[in-house]
Scaffold this motif. Sequence first.
Motif, PDB file in Angstrom:
ATOM      1  N   LEU A   1      22.700  52.608  16.768  1.00 12.20           N
ATOM      2  CA  LEU A   1      23.435  53.512  15.910  1.00 12.20           C
ATOM      3  C   LEU A   1      23.322  54.957  16.526  1.00 12.20           C
ATOM      4  N   VAL A   2      21.821  55.213  16.786  1.00 11.01           N
ATOM      5  CA  VAL A   2      21.471  56.416  17.134  1.00 11.01           C
ATOM      6  C   VAL A   2      22.172  56.739  18.784  1.00 11.01           C
ATOM      7  N   LEU A   3      22.252  55.766  19.308  1.00  5.26           N
ATOM      8  CA  LEU A   3      22.881  55.777  20.862  1.00  5.26           C
ATOM      9  C   LEU A   3      24.314  55.835  20.646  1.00  5.26           C
ATOM     10  N   ALA A   4      24.764  55.158  19.634  1.00  3.40           N
ATOM     11  CA  ALA A   4      26.331  55.349  19.617  1.00  3.40           C
ATOM     12  C   ALA A   4      26.927  56.504  19.179  1.00  3.40           C
ATOM     13  N   GLY A   5      26.086  57.407  18.521  1.00 12.22           N
ATOM     14  CA  GLY A   5      26.477  58.856  18.330  1.00 12.22           C
ATOM     15  C   GLY A   5      26.383  59.850  18.963  1.00 12.22           C
ATOM     16  N   ALA A   6      25.650  59.562  20.323  1.00  8.44           N
ATOM     17  CA  ALA A   6      25.345  60.394  21.146  1.00  8.44           C
ATOM     18  C   ALA A   6      26.635  60.548  22.107  1.00  8.44           C
ATOM     19  N   PRO A   7      26.778  61.837  22.789  1.00  8.55           N
ATOM     20  CA  PRO A   7      27.911  61.879  23.638  1.00  8.55           C
ATOM     21  C   PRO A   7      27.646  61.083  24.910  1.00  8.55           C
ATOM     22  N   LEU A   8      28.678  60.698  25.606  1.00 12.94           N
ATOM     23  CA  LEU A   8      28.610  59.829  26.736  1.00 12.94           C
ATOM     24  C   LEU A   8      28.563  61.039  28.076  1.00 12.94           C
ATOM     25  N   THR A   9      27.723  60.737  29.243  1.00 13.26           N
ATOM     26  CA  THR A   9      27.915  61.348  30.289  1.00 13.26           C
ATOM     27  C   THR A   9      29.125  60.937  30.833  1.00 13.26           C
ATOM     28  N   ALA A  10      29.641  61.662  32.055  1.00 14.76           N
ATOM     29  CA  ALA A  10      30.835  61.285  32.798  1.00 14.76           C
ATOM     30  C   ALA A  10      30.566  59.772  33.482  1.00 14.76           C
ATOM     31  N   ALA A  11      29.261  59.645  34.020  1.00 16.59           N
ATOM     32  CA  ALA A  11      28.927  58.489  34.727  1.00 16.59           C
ATOM     33  C   ALA A  11      28.877  56.974  33.754  1.00 16.59           C
ATOM     34  N   GLN A  12      28.590  57.426  32.478  1.00 18.77           N
ATOM     35  CA  GLN A  12      28.307  56.413  31.276  1.00 18.77           C
ATOM     36  C   GLN A  12      30.039  56.250  31.086  1.00 18.77           C
ATOM     37  N   ALA A  13      30.551  57.181  30.969  1.00 18.40           N
ATOM     38  CA  ALA A  13      32.117  56.799  30.621  1.00 18.40           C
ATOM     39  C   ALA A  13      32.979  56.348  31.351  1.00 18.40           C
ATOM     40  N   ALA A  14      32.773  56.592  32.566  1.00 16.44           N
ATOM     41  CA  ALA A  14      33.485  55.687  33.668  1.00 16.44           C
ATOM     42  C   ALA A  14      33.011  54.157  33.833  1.00 16.44           C
ATOM     43  N   SER A  15      34.191  53.319  33.543  1.00 18.51           N
ATOM     44  CA  SER A  15      33.998  52.131  33.794  1.00 18.51           C
ATOM     45  C   SER A  15      34.767  51.480  35.113  1.00 18.51           C
ATOM     46  N   CYS A  16      33.884  51.006  35.961  1.00 20.21           N
ATOM     47  CA  CYS A  16      34.374  50.847  37.234  1.00 20.21           C
ATOM     48  C   CYS A  16      34.374  49.378  37.682  1.00 20.21           C
ATOM     49  N   ALA A  17      35.214  48.847  38.582  1.00 17.46           N
ATOM     50  CA  ALA A  17      35.297  47.544  38.789  1.00 17.46           C
ATOM     51  C   ALA A  17      35.764  47.305  40.390  1.00 17.46           C
ATOM     52  N   ASN A  18      35.220  46.566  41.109  1.00 15.88           N
ATOM     53  CA  ASN A  18      35.717  45.968  42.404  1.00 15.88           C
ATOM     54  C   ASN A  18      36.435  44.787  42.242  1.00 15.88           C
ATOM     55  N   LYS A  19      37.870  45.008  42.512  1.00 13.32           N
ATOM     56  CA  LYS A  19      38.799  43.764  42.364  1.00 13.32           C
ATOM     57  C   LYS A  19      39.436  43.486  43.861  1.00 13.32           C
ATOM     58  N   ALA A  20      39.956  42.247  43.749  1.00 15.67           N
ATOM     59  CA  ALA A  20      40.640  41.923  45.056  1.00 15.67           C
ATOM     60  C   ALA A  20      41.896  40.824  44.654  1.00 15.67           C
ATOM     61  N   GLY A  21      42.890  40.846  45.350  1.00 20.39           N
ATOM     62  CA  GLY A  21      43.986  40.019  45.077  1.00 20.39           C
ATOM     63  C   GLY A  21      44.699  39.710  46.307  1.00 20.39           C
ATOM     64  N   ARG A  22      45.355  38.448  46.263  1.00 21.44           N
ATOM     65  CA  ARG A  22      46.130  37.918  47.428  1.00 21.44           C
ATOM     66  C   ARG A  22      47.536  37.732  47.051  1.00 21.44           C
ATOM     67  N   GLY A  23      48.458  37.910  47.955  1.00 25.99           N
ATOM     68  CA  GLY A  23      49.975  37.505  47.526  1.00 25.99           C
ATOM     69  C   GLY A  23      50.531  37.065  48.807  1.00 25.99           C
ATOM     70  N   TRP A  24      51.680  36.162  48.549  1.00 28.06           N
ATOM     71  CA  TRP A  24      52.451  35.639  49.558  1.00 28.06           C
ATOM     72  C   TRP A  24      53.841  36.459  49.137  1.00 28.06           C
ATOM     73  N   ALA A  25      54.577  36.213  50.259  1.00 25.75           N
ATOM     74  CA  ALA A  25      56.075  36.602  50.065  1.00 25.75           C
ATOM     75  C   ALA A  25      56.679  36.414  51.550  1.00 25.75           C
ATOM     76  N   SER A  26      58.043  36.432  51.803  1.00 23.61           N
ATOM     77  CA  SER A  26      58.846  36.464  52.871  1.00 23.61           C
ATOM     78  C   SER A  26      58.404  37.568  53.935  1.00 23.61           C
ATOM     79  N   ASP A  27      57.991  38.633  53.188  1.00 26.64           N
ATOM     80  CA  ASP A  27      57.888  39.810  54.152  1.00 26.64           C
ATOM     81  C   ASP A  27      56.676  40.464  53.748  1.00 26.64           C
ATOM     82  N   ILE A  28      56.064  41.221  54.415  1.00 25.21           N
ATOM     83  CA  ILE A  28      54.764  42.243  54.334  1.00 25.21           C
ATOM     84  C   ILE A  28      54.962  42.813  52.978  1.00 25.21           C
ATOM     85  N   GLU A  29      55.836  43.643  52.820  1.00 30.16           N
ATOM     86  CA  GLU A  29      55.843  44.308  51.623  1.00 30.16           C
ATOM     87  C   GLU A  29      55.920  43.689  50.226  1.00 30.16           C
ATOM     88  N   GLY A  30      56.693  42.641  50.344  1.00 30.18           N
ATOM     89  CA  GLY A  30      56.607  41.545  49.192  1.00 30.18           C
ATOM     90  C   GLY A  30      55.034  40.974  48.757  1.00 30.18           C
TER      91      GLY A  30
END
Length: 105
Positions: free
Chosen positions: A15-44
């Motif tokens: 509860l004490v920590l929840a009331g403390a303001p977050l730093t920019a580093a704590q506020a930023a939530s980052c994730a590395n993601k990857a995806g694969r797609g298929w289509a009849s052309d490269i843009e698709g």
Amino acid sequence: MRHAFGLLAGIAAALVLAGAPLTAAQAASCANKAGRGWASDIEGARFQAWEAVLQDTDWGMWAAWMVGSAKVGTAASGYSVSNMREKCGNDGSSKVCTIQAKLCK
């Protein structure tokens, strides 16, 4: 009784920590993601791969992106994109792309 005291102390600390303001580093939530797609052309294939990245990050953000810019390499408001890499090529009679990126909220 000792266990209950430890639990209460942990709750009080949270509860004490929840009331403390977050730093920019704590506020930023980052994730590395990857995806694969298929289509009849490269843009698709690129579009499909980027959709997979966004859907794996946040379905609501993906929906906002679809009605907004829907541009590969961008995300809906509230997210930043960095370290984007992509590789595209042939996969039999179709095109395939894999895209990786870091998304931060």
